[in-house]
Motif scaffolding. Structure first.
Motif, PDB file in Angstrom:
ATOM      1  N   LEU A 426       9.020  35.255 -17.759  1.00 29.28           N
ATOM      2  CA  LEU A 426       7.670  35.355 -17.219  1.00 29.28           C
ATOM      3  C   LEU A 426       7.132  34.014 -16.730  1.00 29.28           C
ATOM      4  N   PHE A 427       7.369  32.941 -17.496  1.00 32.46           N
ATOM      5  CA  PHE A 427       6.838  31.658 -17.037  1.00 32.46           C
ATOM      6  C   PHE A 427       7.592  31.155 -15.814  1.00 32.46           C
ATOM      7  N   THR A 428       8.881  31.426 -15.741  1.00 33.63           N
ATOM      8  CA  THR A 428       9.624  31.033 -14.544  1.00 33.63           C
ATOM      9  C   THR A 428       8.996  31.663 -13.311  1.00 33.63           C
ATOM     10  N   ALA A 429       8.627  32.935 -13.419  1.00 34.66           N
ATOM     11  CA  ALA A 429       7.992  33.612 -12.287  1.00 34.66           C
ATOM     12  C   ALA A 429       6.572  33.105 -12.046  1.00 34.66           C
ATOM     13  N   LEU A 430       5.882  32.746 -13.119  1.00 33.07           N
ATOM     14  CA  LEU A 430       4.500  32.270 -12.983  1.00 33.07           C
ATOM     15  C   LEU A 430       4.399  30.816 -12.552  1.00 33.07           C
ATOM     16  N   SER A 431       5.471  30.044 -12.741  1.00 33.12           N
ATOM     17  CA  SER A 431       5.376  28.601 -12.495  1.00 33.12           C
ATOM     18  C   SER A 431       4.984  28.289 -11.059  1.00 33.12           C
ATOM     19  N   LEU A 432       5.519  29.034 -10.108  1.00 34.93           N
ATOM     20  CA  LEU A 432       5.185  28.776  -8.707  1.00 34.93           C
ATOM     21  C   LEU A 432       3.709  29.035  -8.400  1.00 34.93           C
ATOM     22  N   PRO A 433       3.162  30.235  -8.698  1.00 34.93           N
ATOM     23  CA  PRO A 433       1.728  30.425  -8.441  1.00 34.93           C
ATOM     24  C   PRO A 433       0.833  29.512  -9.273  1.00 34.93           C
ATOM     25  N   LEU A 434       1.275  29.110 -10.473  1.00 37.30           N
ATOM     26  CA  LEU A 434       0.466  28.191 -11.270  1.00 37.30           C
ATOM     27  C   LEU A 434       0.348  26.824 -10.594  1.00 37.30           C
ATOM     28  N   VAL A 435       1.472  26.295 -10.109  1.00 38.71           N
ATOM     29  CA  VAL A 435       1.423  25.015  -9.394  1.00 38.71           C
ATOM     30  C   VAL A 435       0.640  25.168  -8.099  1.00 38.71           C
ATOM     31  N   TYR A 436       0.809  26.288  -7.433  1.00 36.55           N
ATOM     32  CA  TYR A 436       0.093  26.532  -6.171  1.00 36.55           C
ATOM     33  C   TYR A 436      -1.420  26.575  -6.387  1.00 36.55           C
ATOM     34  N   GLN A 437      -1.845  27.203  -7.479  1.00 38.25           N
ATOM     35  CA  GLN A 437      -3.281  27.377  -7.724  1.00 38.25           C
ATOM     36  C   GLN A 437      -3.924  26.157  -8.377  1.00 38.25           C
ATOM     37  N   PHE A 438      -3.229  25.533  -9.327  1.00 33.68           N
ATOM     38  CA  PHE A 438      -3.843  24.471 -10.120  1.00 33.68           C
ATOM     39  C   PHE A 438      -3.320  23.077  -9.788  1.00 33.68           C
ATOM     40  N   GLY A 439      -2.199  22.996  -9.078  1.00 36.61           N
ATOM     41  CA  GLY A 439      -1.601  21.698  -8.813  1.00 36.61           C
ATOM     42  C   GLY A 439      -0.547  21.354  -9.858  1.00 36.61           C
ATOM     43  N   ALA A 440       0.246  20.337  -9.557  1.00 34.17           N
ATOM     44  CA  ALA A 440       1.365  19.976 -10.428  1.00 34.17           C
ATOM     45  C   ALA A 440       0.913  19.312 -11.721  1.00 34.17           C
TER      46      ALA A 440
END
Length: 468
Positions: A426-440
């Protein structure tokens, strides 16, 4: 696109896999490197496609040469490009189908040290990648901050995860990320086998691993599971072919995952993303991690109903393995070399950093986090961390083919507490939208806290002195 074009594309895939198997058997080097036939088939398709053969023909023969697009029809390449995103759900749906899922206490007792070490390595891949993205890749090379997730997606997740996330990369404006992740996955498999073999030999020479434990292994007999159980009920039914029944359970698991995903999207639209003006995360999550959750729910339901061993795990492995083979061939065949060439420095930096971190995790952290048998235990996590689960299984079989250390069982139980989150979870899939939304930076801080927490816990709870 017609059904005939789809049929031709699948037929060509089958022929490529036969060619890959022939190369694997006939070329001794490929056998010594333990390269899967599917990877050889995919690389062969890539060489015979428009990006290599087609480009050479256009340059050296004529721009309108019959080989200008390679030897494959354009429709075939279009079909292949869509297969990975579909088949990855099949692979993940079968991860826990047919397995007896023990209680959390039993799992933790057998796999606690391996879970702590594996989680440290996985979160560390995010930390290394995101740190590089913040200080080097984005400011110097202008690459998207989402590049910081590529080490974990490519190394830990592997070809299937990288290909399955292609749609997410595309939706978030980093389409070349999928090609970079696939290339990193290929590097990880090769590096995992080469370095793993060197480490086993080093372990024998230095006495860290006994020569009897690291005996020769028959690679043709290598498989993920070696279960000698009675024939499951659904495998001996005569009213319908057992393969059809098992495919039905795959469909059920994927369908449950799809319903969960739609429910999450609906919940998001009714709460924090009302009218599309808030935070959008769930709509960018691919189906495959939730298909895995669906598989777990199906298996738990079977266990509760007294049918824990109704599914044939060997047949489940065959279905998942076939899906993964087709996925790898089609993903590599449609890999964009232009995208990798455009970001060649990003690719090289991430590859070197990822390999260095995995070696550090094995050579430095493993002796300090495992109470006993740190070499085969740590080698399993090293293999999974650099080249996905199958390389971890391969290396632990090389280091301990008779399973005297119990590393194989510990590694198997570890997946129940590992893969639902990272390594394609789940986090692997979420990592991209998380970085996209909140930044690195916020994601880096969170991953650093998790890595540090698992590291401290592993050293405190399981260190070598705990076995004394």
């Amino acid at each position: 696109m017609s059904l005939e074009q789809i049929f031709v594309a699948l037929t060509l895939l089958g022929l490529l896999m036969l060619a890959g198997k022939w190369l694997r058997v006939r070329v001794a080097l490929f056998g010594r490197l333990f390269l899967p036939s599917a990877i050889l088939a995919g690389l062969l398709a890539l060489l015979a496609g428009p990006q290599v053969l087609g480009r050479l023909a256009s340059r050296w023969i004529a721009e309108d040469s019959p080989l200008a697009n390679g030897v494959f029809p354009e429709a075939t390449l279009e079909v292949w490009s869509g297969l990975p995103g579909l088949l990855i759900s099949v692979v993940f749906a079968g991860l826990f189908l047919g397995k007896t899922i023990p209680g959390p206490r039993s799992i933790w007792r057998r796999a606690g040290p391996m879970v702590a070490h594996g989680q440290t390595l996985a979160w560390g891949q995010y930390v290394i990648g995101l740190l590089l993205a913040l200080v080097l890749l984005t400011p110097v090379f202008g690459v998207s901050p989402m590049a910081g997730t590529l080490i974990e997606i490519g190394f830990e997740g592997g070809h299937g995860t990288a290909a399955g996330l292609a749609g997410t990369f595309r939706d978030l404006g980093f389409e070349s990320g999928a090609d970079l992740a696939l290339s990193l996955a290929t590097v990880g498999v090769v590096a995992g086998v080469l370095l793993g073999t060197l480490l086993v030999n080093w372990g024998v020479r230095t006495g860290r691993l006994s020569a009897q434990e690291a005996d020769a292994m028959d690679t043709e007999r290598f498989s993920e599971h070696d279960e000698r159980e009675s024939v499951p009920r659904f495998a001996k039914t005569r009213s319908i072919d057992p393969l059809s029944v098992h495919l039905g359970f795959f469909a059920l698991a994927i369908g449950i995952g799809w319903l969960i995903l739609q429910g999450l999207i609906l919940l998001e639209s009714m709460t924090w993303n009302t009218d599309g003006e808030g935070l959008a995360l769930m709509e960018h999550i691919p189906l495959f991690p939730l298909a895995m959750v669906g598989g777990v729910l199906v298996q738990v339901a079977l266990m509760r109903l007294g049918h824990a061993k109704s599914l044939d795990r060997r047949l489940i492995n065959r279905i998942s393995g076939a899906a993964l083979d087709v996925l790898i061939v089609s993903a590599l065949a449609t890999l964009s070399l232009e995208a990798v060439g455009t970001h060649i420095w990003t690719f090289l930096i991430l590859a070197v950093a990822g390999i260095a971190w995995c070696l550090f995790g094995f050579l430095v952290l493993a002796p300090r986090m495992f109470p006993r048998d740190w070499f085969p235990m740590g080698l399993a996590n090293f293999g999974q961390g650099i080249g996905m689960t199958v390389i971890g299984l391969l290396l632990v079989r090389m280091a301990d083919p008779d399973n005297r250390s119990g590393a194989m069982e510990s590694f198997g139980y570890k997946q129940l507490l590992f893969e639902p989150v990272v390594g394609g979870g789940l986090f692997t899939a979420l990592s991209l939208p998380l970085v996209y939304q909140f930044g690195a930076l916020p994601v880096l801080i969170g991953c650093s806290m998790l890595m540090t927490g698992w590291l401290i816990f592993g050293l405190w709870a399981f260190g070598p002195e705990k076995d004394q």
